[in-house]
Write a protein that holds these residues in place. Structure first.
Motif, short mmCIF file in Angstrom:
data_model
loop_
_atom_site.label_atom_id
_atom_site.label_comp_id
_atom_site.label_asym_id
_atom_site.label_seq_id
_atom_site.Cartn_x
_atom_site.Cartn_y
_atom_site.Cartn_z
N MET A 31 0.83 -1.20 0.00
CA MET A 31 0.00 0.00 0.00
C MET A 31 0.87 1.26 0.00
SD MET A 31 -2.92 -1.32 -0.23
CE MET A 31 -4.00 0.05 0.00
N PHE A 32 1.99 1.20 0.71
CA PHE A 32 2.93 2.32 0.70
C PHE A 32 3.49 2.55 -0.70
CE2 PHE A 32 7.43 3.58 0.83
CZ PHE A 32 7.32 4.84 1.38
N PHE A 33 3.89 1.47 -1.36
CA PHE A 33 4.51 1.61 -2.68
C PHE A 33 3.55 2.12 -3.74
CE2 PHE A 33 8.02 -1.09 -1.05
CZ PHE A 33 9.05 -0.21 -1.35
N ILE A 34 2.24 1.93 -3.55
CA ILE A 34 1.30 2.50 -4.52
C ILE A 34 0.76 3.85 -4.04
CG2 ILE A 34 0.69 0.26 -5.52
CD1 ILE A 34 -1.97 0.40 -3.96
N GLY A 35 1.36 4.38 -2.96
CA GLY A 35 1.04 5.72 -2.51
C GLY A 35 -0.22 5.86 -1.67
N GLN A 36 -0.68 4.76 -1.10
CA GLN A 36 -1.92 4.82 -0.33
C GLN A 36 -1.71 5.03 1.17
OE1 GLN A 36 -5.01 4.87 -1.88
NE2 GLN A 36 -3.58 5.13 -3.57
N MET A 37 -0.49 4.82 1.66
CA MET A 37 -0.21 4.99 3.08
C MET A 37 1.19 5.54 3.25
SD MET A 37 -1.83 1.79 5.10
CE MET A 37 -2.20 2.76 6.54
N GLY A 38 1.41 6.19 4.39
CA GLY A 38 2.74 6.67 4.72
C GLY A 38 3.57 5.57 5.36
N GLY A 39 4.87 5.75 5.33
CA GLY A 39 5.78 4.75 5.86
C GLY A 39 5.64 4.54 7.36
N GLY A 40 5.42 5.62 8.11
CA GLY A 40 5.23 5.49 9.55
C GLY A 40 3.97 4.71 9.90
N ASP A 41 2.92 4.93 9.12
CA ASP A 41 1.68 4.18 9.32
C ASP A 41 1.90 2.69 9.10
OD1 ASP A 41 0.42 6.66 9.65
OD2 ASP A 41 -0.15 6.76 7.53
N VAL A 42 2.62 2.36 8.05
CA VAL A 42 2.90 0.97 7.71
C VAL A 42 3.72 0.30 8.82
CG1 VAL A 42 4.13 -0.54 6.10
CG2 VAL A 42 2.72 1.34 5.23
N LYS A 43 4.75 1.00 9.30
CA LYS A 43 5.57 0.44 10.37
C LYS A 43 4.77 0.27 11.65
CE LYS A 43 8.71 3.49 8.95
NZ LYS A 43 9.84 4.41 8.97
N MET A 44 3.88 1.22 11.93
CA MET A 44 3.06 1.13 13.14
C MET A 44 2.11 -0.06 13.05
SD MET A 44 0.92 4.21 14.83
CE MET A 44 -0.01 4.05 16.32
N ILE A 45 1.49 -0.27 11.91
CA ILE A 45 0.59 -1.41 11.74
C ILE A 45 1.37 -2.72 11.88
CG2 ILE A 45 -0.86 -2.66 10.08
CD1 ILE A 45 -1.64 0.14 8.96
N GLY A 46 2.55 -2.79 11.28
CA GLY A 46 3.38 -3.99 11.41
C GLY A 46 3.76 -4.28 12.84
N ALA A 47 4.13 -3.25 13.59
CA ALA A 47 4.50 -3.43 15.00
C ALA A 47 3.29 -3.86 15.82
CB ALA A 47 5.10 -2.14 15.55
N LEU A 48 2.14 -3.27 15.55
CA LEU A 48 0.94 -3.61 16.30
C LEU A 48 0.43 -5.01 15.97
CD1 LEU A 48 -0.77 -0.15 16.13
CD2 LEU A 48 -0.06 -1.34 18.22
N ALA A 49 0.69 -5.47 14.75
CA ALA A 49 0.25 -6.81 14.37
C ALA A 49 0.93 -7.88 15.23
CB ALA A 49 0.55 -7.06 12.89
#
Length: 146
Positions: free
Chosen positions: A61-79
Motif C-alpha cells: 500500500m505504501f509503494f502504490i502511494g496509499q499509506m505513509g511509511g510510519g503508518d505501515v511500520k506502526m501497523i506492522g509493529a501492532l500486528a
C-alpha cells in the motif's frame, strides 16, 4: 498505550510517526507474549508470520502511494500484539475510522477552500483502533470481541 496516543497526536500534528515509537511498540510485544505464557512453538512463530504478512501487505500500500511509511511500520509493529481474530477486527475498525477521518478532512478542505494535497493522518485511526483492541486484550479474557 501512551505510545499509541503519542503516535496518533504526532501524526495529526506533523503527518509523521517517529521510528523509535514503532520500534518500541514492536519490541514490547515479545515481552507481552512471555508475560502471558505464550509458547514459542507454534504461537510466537505464528504471531511473527501473521505480522510479517500484514506488514508486507501494507508495504504494498505504501509503494502504490496509499499509506505513509510510519503508518505501515506502526501497523506492522501492532500486528505482533494481537491474535488473528482481534487483528482482523482492529484492521476493520482502523479502516472505518480512517475513512471517516478522510471524509471529515475532505469536508474541511471544501469549506476552507484548501488546494494543497489531502494528507490524512492515518496514525490517528491506527491508534484509535489499536487502543480499542488493547482494551480487549486487557479486559476481555473470554475471546469475545465487543
Amino acid at each position: 498505550m501512551a505510545l499509541l496516543v503519542s503516535a496518533g497526536i504526532q501524526d495529526a500534528r506533523t503527518r509523521e510517526i517517529a521510528n523509535w515509537k514503532n520500534v518500541v511498540i514492536g519490541l514490547l510485544a515479545p515481552l507481552w507474549w512471555v508475560a502471558n505464557g505464550m509458547p514459542v512453538w507454534p504461537d510466537m512463530l505464528i504471531q511473527i508470520a501473521v505480522a510479517s504478512i500484514v506488514f508486507g501487505f501494507f508495504v504494498g500500500m505504501f509503494f502504490i502511494g496509499q499509506m505513509g511509511g510510519g503508518d505501515v511500520k506502526m501497523i506492522g509493529a501492532l500486528a505482533l500484539w494481537f491474535p488473528l481474530s482481534l487483528l482482523v477486527w482492529m484492521l476493520a475498525v482502523m479502516s472505518i475510522a480512517g475513512g471517516v477521518l478522510t471524509i471529515v478532512m475532505m469536508i474541511e478542505r471544501k469549506i476552507l477552500k484548501k488546494t494543497t494535497p489531502l494528507e490524512t493522518p492515518y496514525g490517528l485511526a491506527i491508534a484509535f483502533a489499536s487502543l480499542l483492541a488493547v482494551r480487549e486484550l486487557l479486559f476481555n479474557h473470554f475471546g469475545v470481541i465487543a
